[in-house]
Design a protein around this motif. Structure first.
Motif, PDB file in Angstrom:
ATOM      1  N   GLY A 141      83.356  62.202  91.564  1.00 39.56           N
ATOM      2  CA  GLY A 141      83.515  61.347  92.733  1.00 39.56           C
ATOM      3  C   GLY A 141      84.315  62.016  93.835  1.00 39.56           C
ATOM      4  O   GLY A 141      84.007  61.877  95.024  1.00 39.56           O
ATOM      5  N   VAL A 142      85.350  62.752  93.456  1.00 38.96           N
ATOM      6  CA  VAL A 142      86.147  63.494  94.440  1.00 38.96           C
ATOM      7  C   VAL A 142      85.283  64.559  95.100  1.00 38.96           C
ATOM      8  O   VAL A 142      85.307  64.738  96.322  1.00 38.96           O
ATOM      9  N   TYR A 143      84.530  65.283  94.282  1.00 40.22           N
ATOM     10  CA  TYR A 143      83.632  66.306  94.824  1.00 40.22           C
ATOM     11  C   TYR A 143      82.660  65.688  95.834  1.00 40.22           C
ATOM     12  O   TYR A 143      82.473  66.210  96.941  1.00 40.22           O
ATOM     13  N   ALA A 144      82.037  64.566  95.441  1.00 47.34           N
ATOM     14  CA  ALA A 144      81.070  63.916  96.328  1.00 47.34           C
ATOM     15  C   ALA A 144      81.727  63.478  97.626  1.00 47.34           C
ATOM     16  O   ALA A 144      81.152  63.645  98.718  1.00 47.34           O
ATOM     17  N   ARG A 145      82.909  62.927  97.532  1.00 52.10           N
ATOM     18  CA  ARG A 145      83.634  62.479  98.731  1.00 52.10           C
ATOM     19  C   ARG A 145      83.900  63.647  99.671  1.00 52.10           C
ATOM     20  O   ARG A 145      83.740  63.540 100.899  1.00 52.10           O
ATOM     21  N   GLU A 146      84.318  64.780  99.117  1.00 56.21           N
ATOM     22  CA  GLU A 146      84.608  65.938  99.957  1.00 56.21           C
ATOM     23  C   GLU A 146      83.349  66.487 100.616  1.00 56.21           C
ATOM     24  O   GLU A 146      83.372  66.919 101.771  1.00 56.21           O
ATOM     25  N   MET A 147      82.239  66.469  99.894  1.00 61.21           N
ATOM     26  CA  MET A 147      80.995  67.013 100.457  1.00 61.21           C
ATOM     27  C   MET A 147      80.443  66.132 101.580  1.00 61.21           C
ATOM     28  O   MET A 147      79.995  66.644 102.614  1.00 61.21           O
TER      29      MET A 147
ATOM     30  N   ASP B 228      92.762  69.698  98.140  1.00 60.44           N
ATOM     31  CA  ASP B 228      93.091  69.072  99.417  1.00 60.44           C
ATOM     32  C   ASP B 228      94.183  69.867 100.105  1.00 60.44           C
ATOM     33  O   ASP B 228      95.369  69.695  99.843  1.00 60.44           O
ATOM     34  N   THR B 229      93.797  70.758 101.010  1.00 60.08           N
ATOM     35  CA  THR B 229      94.763  71.626 101.675  1.00 60.08           C
ATOM     36  C   THR B 229      95.549  70.912 102.771  1.00 60.08           C
ATOM     37  O   THR B 229      96.406  71.511 103.409  1.00 60.08           O
ATOM     38  N   ARG B 230      95.277  69.626 102.959  1.00 58.56           N
ATOM     39  CA  ARG B 230      96.057  68.890 103.956  1.00 58.56           C
ATOM     40  C   ARG B 230      97.466  68.606 103.462  1.00 58.56           C
ATOM     41  O   ARG B 230      98.354  68.265 104.224  1.00 58.56           O
ATOM     42  N   ALA B 231      97.684  68.735 102.146  1.00 54.99           N
ATOM     43  CA  ALA B 231      99.010  68.488 101.590  1.00 54.99           C
ATOM     44  C   ALA B 231      99.861  69.738 101.739  1.00 54.99           C
ATOM     45  O   ALA B 231      99.516  70.804 101.265  1.00 54.99           O
TER      46      ALA B 231
ATOM     47  N   ILE C 237     105.251  63.449  82.093  1.00 48.35           N
ATOM     48  CA  ILE C 237     104.497  62.450  82.861  1.00 48.35           C
ATOM     49  C   ILE C 237     103.014  62.740  82.695  1.00 48.35           C
ATOM     50  O   ILE C 237     102.539  63.831  83.014  1.00 48.35           O
ATOM     51  N   VAL C 238     102.296  61.762  82.176  1.00 51.83           N
ATOM     52  CA  VAL C 238     100.847  61.856  82.010  1.00 51.83           C
ATOM     53  C   VAL C 238     100.225  60.991  83.096  1.00 51.83           C
ATOM     54  O   VAL C 238     100.296  59.759  83.053  1.00 51.83           O
ATOM     55  N   ALA C 239      99.635  61.650  84.094  1.00 51.53           N
ATOM     56  CA  ALA C 239      99.090  60.945  85.261  1.00 51.53           C
ATOM     57  C   ALA C 239      97.577  60.897  85.160  1.00 51.53           C
ATOM     58  O   ALA C 239      96.909  61.929  85.186  1.00 51.53           O
ATOM     59  N   GLY C 240      97.047  59.722  85.039  1.00 53.16           N
ATOM     60  CA  GLY C 240      95.607  59.550  84.952  1.00 53.16           C
ATOM     61  C   GLY C 240      95.267  58.244  84.267  1.00 53.16           C
ATOM     62  O   GLY C 240      96.127  57.592  83.674  1.00 53.16           O
ATOM     63  N   GLN C 241      94.012  57.875  84.374  1.00 52.17           N
ATOM     64  CA  GLN C 241      93.551  56.610  83.816  1.00 52.17           C
ATOM     65  C   GLN C 241      93.762  56.576  82.311  1.00 52.17           C
ATOM     66  O   GLN C 241      93.361  57.490  81.598  1.00 52.17           O
ATOM     67  N   THR C 242      94.426  55.539  81.815  1.00 49.21           N
ATOM     68  CA  THR C 242      94.562  55.374  80.373  1.00 49.21           C
ATOM     69  C   THR C 242      93.217  54.931  79.795  1.00 49.21           C
ATOM     70  O   THR C 242      92.361  54.422  80.511  1.00 49.21           O
ATOM     71  N   ASP C 243      93.052  55.136  78.496  1.00 49.98           N
ATOM     72  CA  ASP C 243      91.773  54.840  77.853  1.00 49.98           C
ATOM     73  C   ASP C 243      92.051  54.214  76.494  1.00 49.98           C
ATOM     74  O   ASP C 243      92.583  54.874  75.597  1.00 49.98           O
TER      75      ASP C 243
ATOM     76  N   GLY D 292      98.756  55.638  84.093  1.00 48.64           N
ATOM     77  CA  GLY D 292      97.495  55.010  84.436  1.00 48.64           C
ATOM     78  C   GLY D 292      97.001  55.568  85.765  1.00 48.64           C
ATOM     79  O   GLY D 292      97.555  56.540  86.295  1.00 48.64           O
ATOM     80  N   PHE D 293      95.951  54.973  86.298  1.00 50.88           N
ATOM     81  CA  PHE D 293      95.398  55.466  87.556  1.00 50.88           C
ATOM     82  C   PHE D 293      96.429  55.363  88.676  1.00 50.88           C
ATOM     83  O   PHE D 293      97.110  54.351  88.816  1.00 50.88           O
ATOM     84  N   ILE D 294      96.550  56.428  89.467  1.00 54.74           N
ATOM     85  CA  ILE D 294      97.481  56.423  90.595  1.00 54.74           C
ATOM     86  C   ILE D 294      96.764  56.905  91.849  1.00 54.74           C
ATOM     87  O   ILE D 294      95.730  57.579  91.785  1.00 54.74           O
ATOM     88  N   SER D 295      97.319  56.572  92.998  1.00 56.60           N
ATOM     89  CA  SER D 295      96.717  56.951  94.275  1.00 56.60           C
ATOM     90  C   SER D 295      96.907  58.441  94.534  1.00 56.60           C
ATOM     91  O   SER D 295      97.728  59.114  93.895  1.00 56.60           O
ATOM     92  N   ASP D 296      96.142  58.970  95.490  1.00 56.71           N
ATOM     93  CA  ASP D 296      96.285  60.370  95.870  1.00 56.71           C
ATOM     94  C   ASP D 296      97.693  60.662  96.372  1.00 56.71           C
ATOM     95  O   ASP D 296      98.259  61.733  96.101  1.00 56.71           O
ATOM     96  N   GLU D 297      98.260  59.714  97.108  1.00 57.54           N
ATOM     97  CA  GLU D 297      99.611  59.914  97.640  1.00 57.54           C
ATOM     98  C   GLU D 297     100.637  60.000  96.519  1.00 57.54           C
ATOM     99  O   GLU D 297     101.533  60.851  96.545  1.00 57.54           O
ATOM    100  N   ALA D 298     100.497  59.109  95.520  1.00 58.49           N
ATOM    101  CA  ALA D 298     101.427  59.134  94.389  1.00 58.49           C
ATOM    102  C   ALA D 298     101.267  60.412  93.584  1.00 58.49           C
ATOM    103  O   ALA D 298     102.254  61.004  93.122  1.00 58.49           O
ATOM    104  N   LEU D 299     100.032  60.867  93.417  1.00 56.36           N
ATOM    105  CA  LEU D 299      99.795  62.107  92.674  1.00 56.36           C
ATOM    106  C   LEU D 299     100.395  63.300  93.408  1.00 56.36           C
ATOM    107  O   LEU D 299     101.024  64.176  92.794  1.00 56.36           O
ATOM    108  N   SER D 300     100.230  63.326  94.715  1.00 57.37           N
ATOM    109  CA  SER D 300     100.828  64.401  95.503  1.00 57.37           C
ATOM    110  C   SER D 300     102.342  64.436  95.315  1.00 57.37           C
ATOM    111  O   SER D 300     102.950  65.502  95.194  1.00 57.37           O
ATOM    112  N   GLY D 301     102.951  63.253  95.270  1.00 55.88           N
ATOM    113  CA  GLY D 301     104.392  63.181  95.047  1.00 55.88           C
ATOM    114  C   GLY D 301     104.787  63.736  93.691  1.00 55.88           C
ATOM    115  O   GLY D 301     105.821  64.408  93.557  1.00 55.88           O
ATOM    116  N   LEU D 302     103.977  63.492  92.671  1.00 59.40           N
ATOM    117  CA  LEU D 302     104.271  64.019  91.339  1.00 59.40           C
ATOM    118  C   LEU D 302     104.136  65.538  91.306  1.00 59.40           C
ATOM    119  O   LEU D 302     104.946  66.228  90.677  1.00 59.40           O
ATOM    120  N   TYR D 303     103.119  66.074  91.978  1.00 61.87           N
ATOM    121  CA  TYR D 303     102.977  67.528  92.044  1.00 61.87           C
ATOM    122  C   TYR D 303     104.216  68.155  92.673  1.00 61.87           C
ATOM    123  O   TYR D 303     104.666  69.226  92.262  1.00 61.87           O
TER     124      TYR D 303
END
Length: 383
Positions: free
Chosen positions: A18-24, A189-192, A244-250, A271-282
Motif C-alpha cells: 500500500g505504501v508503494y502504491a501510494r508513492e507511485m 520518505d526523504t521528506r523526513a 519497542i515493537v511498532a506495527g500492527q498486532t496480530d 499496534g498500528f501507528i501513524s507515519d508521524e509517530a513512526l518517524s518519532g520512534l526512528y
C-alpha cells in the motif's frame, strides 16, 4: 497512451504494498506528463483520502475510478477485464502479483500491456513463514499465480537482486521469463529530516537504551528471536534496555508479547501507528534491530538509516544487499549473534556514530523519486 494503476492495494491502514502504491500514484503522473493516468481505488472513501494526500486533483493528466471488488476476489477476476477495456488502457500496472489473469490470457489478451510488481517470494523461500495465513495454506495456488503473472506480464518489477534470484530459482523460470524482470529498489520518505546527532551516543551511562523493531508479527519476522536477543543483551549491559515493537498486532501470532512477559523483557507493542509517530520512534530510538528470516527488500532498514538510526539486520534475503556495510549483519535465526551485536553496538558510542553516518550515506541511494523514475522508464519502453 493511458496508464491504469491498480490502487486497490491501498487499504485503510496502508503498509508495504500500500505504501508503494501510494508513492507511485503521487509521482508517476508527474514524470509521465504526456500520458493519461487513471488510478483505480477500491472505495470512494479511500479514493478521496488518497487524492487529497497526493494532490491528484491538481494534476491535469490524472483521472480516478472506483472498482468495488478487491484484487483478491473472484468477482475482480471475472469483472475487472471488462472494466479495464472500458478505460481504454494502454498499460495496466499492478503493484502486486494478483493481476486480472483473464484480461491477459493468450488468445483473449487485452489491448493493454501488463506491468506487475512481485516484491518477493517469501512464502516459497521460508518454510511455514506465516502458518495461519491464507497464502501459506494455499502455497500451490500462490506459486501458480506467481508463475502465471510472470508469463502474462510484459514487464515484472522486483525490489532486489536477491528477490530476482530466488524468483528464478523457486519458480523455475526460463531465461525468457527472467529477461522480463527488472530490479527497481524501493525508496524511503526523504521528506523526513534526520536528527543532527544520535542522542544515544551522548546519553548518560545509566540511561535506558531503546531497541526498535518495525513490522508485522508473522513468524518469519522472528520477533520472538528478537525478544530473546534483547533479554540476553540486557544481562550483559550496564544500562536498562527497552524494546519497542511498532506495527500492527496480530491475534494469530501472540507468541512475542507472551514471551516478553515470561522473560521480563521491558517491551512495548504499539499496534498500528501513524507515519508521524513512526518517524518519532526512528529518531528517538538507539538502534533498529530487524530479525527477519527473509526480506524481499527491507523498507524499515532504509527508513531507519535515513533517519540516522544505526541498523542491525540478518543475512536473510535482500537485507545484506540493502544494508551493505552501513550496518551490522548477523546470521538469520541466530539469537546469540543478534544479542552480541546489540551489546557491541550499544557499548561503543563511536561505533554508533560511524554506523549513523554510513547509514545516512547508504539511505540516500534509495528514494521514491528514483523508484518512480525507473518504473516510468519501464512503462514507457512498452509503447
Amino acid at each position: 497512451m493511458r496508464i491504469v494503476f491498480d490502487a486497490r492495494w491501498i487499504f485503510e491502514n496502508p503498509s508495504g504494498i500500500g505504501v508503494y502504491a501510494r508513492e507511485m500514484i503521487s509521482r508517476l503522473p508527474e514524470i509521465i506528463r504526456q500520458c493519461e493516468f487513471t488510478a483505480v481505488f477500491g472505495s470512494e472513501e479511500i479514493m478521496k483520502r488518497e487524492v487529497a494526500l497526493a494532490g491528484l486533483d491538481a494534476m491535469a493528466n490524472v483521472h480516478t475510478a472506483v472498482f468495488p471488488y478487491g484484487p483478491l476476489s473472484v468477482r475482480s477476476q471475472l469483472c475487472f477485464p471488462r472494466f479495464l477495456r472500458s478505460l481504454n488502457a494502454s498499460v495496466y500496472h499492478s503493484p502486486n502479483y494478483m493481476i486480472p489473469f483473464c484480461a491477459f490470457m493468450p488468445g483473449l489478451r487485452a489491448a493493454a500491456h501488463c506491468v506487475v510488481n512481485i516484491h518477493d517470494v517469501i512464502p516459497l523461500a521460508v518454510e511455514d513463514y506465516a502458518p495461519n495465513s491464507r497464502t501459506c495454506r494455499m502455497k500451490r495456488v500462490y506459486r501458480l499465480c506467481l508463475k502465471t503473472a510472470v508469463a502474462q506480464a510484459d514487464a515484472v518489477i522486483t525490489g532486489s537482486r536477491a528477490s530476482m534470484r530466488d524468483m528464478r530459482r523457486l519458480l523455475h523460470l526460463s531465461d525468457r521469463s527472467v529477461s522480463k524482470i527488472h530490479v527497481v529498489y524501493d525508496g524511503a520518505d526523504t521528506r523526513a529530516a534526520p536528527l543532527p546527532s544520535h542522542e544515544g551516543c551522548t546519553a548518560p551511562h545509566s540511561s535506558e537504551r531503546t531497541i526498535l523493531y518495525v513490522g508485522r508479527m508473522d513468524p518469519y519476522k522472528n520477533v520472538t528471536g528478537l525478544v530473546r536477543a534483547v533479554h540476553q543483551a540486557a544481562g550483559k549491559l550496564p544500562f536498562p534496555l527497552k524494546l519497542i515493537v511498532a506495527g500492527q498486532t496480530d491475534s494469530r501470532y501472540p507468541q512475542a508479547p507472551a514471551l516478553a512477559s515470561e522473560l521480563g523483557v521491558n517491551a512495548v507493542f504499539t499496534g498500528f501507528i501513524s507515519d508521524e509517530a513512526l518517524s518519532g520512534l526512528y529518531r528517538s530510538s538507539d538502534m533498529l534491530v530487524h530479525p527477519s528470516l527473509y526480506e524481499g527488500f527491507g523498507l524499515q532498514i532504509v527508513e531507519a538509516m535515513q533517519n540516522g538510526l544505526p541498523v542491525c539486520c540478518t543475512d536473510g534475503g535482500s537485507q545484506p544487499e540493502i544494508c551493505a556495510d552501513a550496518g551490522v549483519v548477523v546470521p538469520a535465526g541466530n539469537v546469540g549473534a543478534m544479542a552480541s551485536a546489540i551489546v557491541s553496538c550499544l557499548s561503543d558510542p563511536q561505533k554508533l556514530l560511524r554506523m549513523r553516518e554510513a547509514g545516512l550515506k547508504r539511505a540516500s541511494l534509495f528514494t521514491w523519486e528514483e523508484t518512480a523514475r525507473r518504473t516510468a522508464e519501464i512503462i514507457m519502453s512498452l509503447r
